[in-house]
Design an enzyme around this catalytic site. Structure first.
Site: not given
Ligand code: NAP
Length: 284
Positions: A52, A96, A119
């Site tokens: 990422k 994460q 997200d």
């Protein structure tokens, strides 16, 4: 022989668009920034975070990493999220998952400011998705929708079967297919006669987490098969939820693993971060 849905190629296209947008925003004095939090030393999480960060750098998005030790407390993690919520240079915050077992993922997701929740896991953003009025979409399902659009695969009126009902993949995937007028069935571990459902699918999405779970006898001839799985086979090699060798000859389109859904997930994260920056600067 199925046509391969090439996530690498489609994501490269999306990433070019993102890069151009980031450059245009920079010219307007709006730099784009993403904060990435990783707790502990899970090797898979480390790989995802590195990928990422690399993708951010290539698109001109500034990323800042917060690598916290595995023994970080809930209070320490929430305090960091709060600091990042208030930091103007951070447009998006990504934590994460999975977090170490002693940490409460739900509480961490709830603490992220919805306007920085790139997200799209926060309940506010999930609610927006349910009513079809949203800024962010969760990266994996949105990436799959982008890929279907890119290949002109029509969803309206199709029987769509999603195997898996997780909050990050299965449920939002089903909702996005429904919004595009698919007739959607969600299957899970308690579904009776799973194959009877999957054999009826014009579009089949597998998000199970079991290597080679979907076999050719479960797939209708000519189906579009999307493999979300990121699994390891008996030799430790990366593979998907779909038995690619068996299913590919029967499908009309299929995603490979790797090189299918995974790259689309990252491309959508970049898109969401740009959207967040625009929104926070009154440009949307
Ligand atoms: P998850 O939270 O573990 O959910 C798995 C789902 O599969 C659950 O809903 C479960 O049903 C269902 N399931 C398990 N066994 C089943 C069976 N025998 N029959 C039917 N359904 C069954 O997993 P996830 O986070 O959604 O991820 C799924 C896969 O996608 C994993 O391999 C993950 O690594 C991968 N993934 C890839 C990306 C990417 O970017 N490519 C992104 C995210 C995830 P129950 O709800 O009844 O338990």
């Amino acid at each position: 022989m199925a046509k391969i849905l090439d996530g690498k190629a489609v994501s490269a296209h999306v990433r070019e668009q993102v890069k151009a947008e980031v450059e245009a925003l920079a010219k307007q004095g709006v730099p784009v920034g993403l904060a990435v939090i990783i707790v502990g030393d899970d090797p898979a999480s480390r790989t995802y975070v590195n990928n990422k960060k690399k993708a951010c750098a290539a698109a001109g998005i500034r990323s800042e990493e917060y690598a916290l030790p595995a023994e970080t407390t809930q209070e320490e993690l929430l305090a960091l999220v709060e600091t990042l919520n208030k930091k103007p240079a951070v447009n998006g915050i990504l934590c994460q998952l999975p977090l170490p077992a002693h940490l409460d993922e739900k509480a961490v997701i709830a603490a992220i400011a919805p306007e920085k929740d790139v997200d799209a896991f926060h309940a506010v953003n999930v609610g927006h998705i349910m009513i079809g009025d949203y800024a962010f979409l969760p990266c994996t399902p949105a990436g799959i929708m982008e890929m279907l659009r890119y290949y002109d695969i029509d969803i309206a009126g199709k029987n769509c079967v999603v195997i898996g009902r997780s909050n990050i993949v299965g449920k939002p995937m089903a909702m996005l297919l429904l919004q595009q007028n698919g007739t959607v069935t969600i299957c899970h571990s308690k579904t009776r006669d799973l194959a009877a459902h999957t054999r009826n699918a014009d579009i089949l999405v597998a998000a199970v987490g079991i290597p080679h779970f979907v076999t050719a006898d479960m797939v209708k001839a000519g189906a579009v098969v999307i493999d979300v799985g990121m699994d390891r086979d008996e030799n430790g090699k990366l593979c998907g939820d779909v038995d690619f060798a068996g299913v590919e000859p029967k499908a009309s389109y299929i995603t490979p693993v790797p090189g299918g859904v995974g790259p689309m997930t990252i491309a959508t994260l970049l898109k969401n971060t740009v959207t967040a920056a625009k929104q926070q600067n009154g440009l949307l």
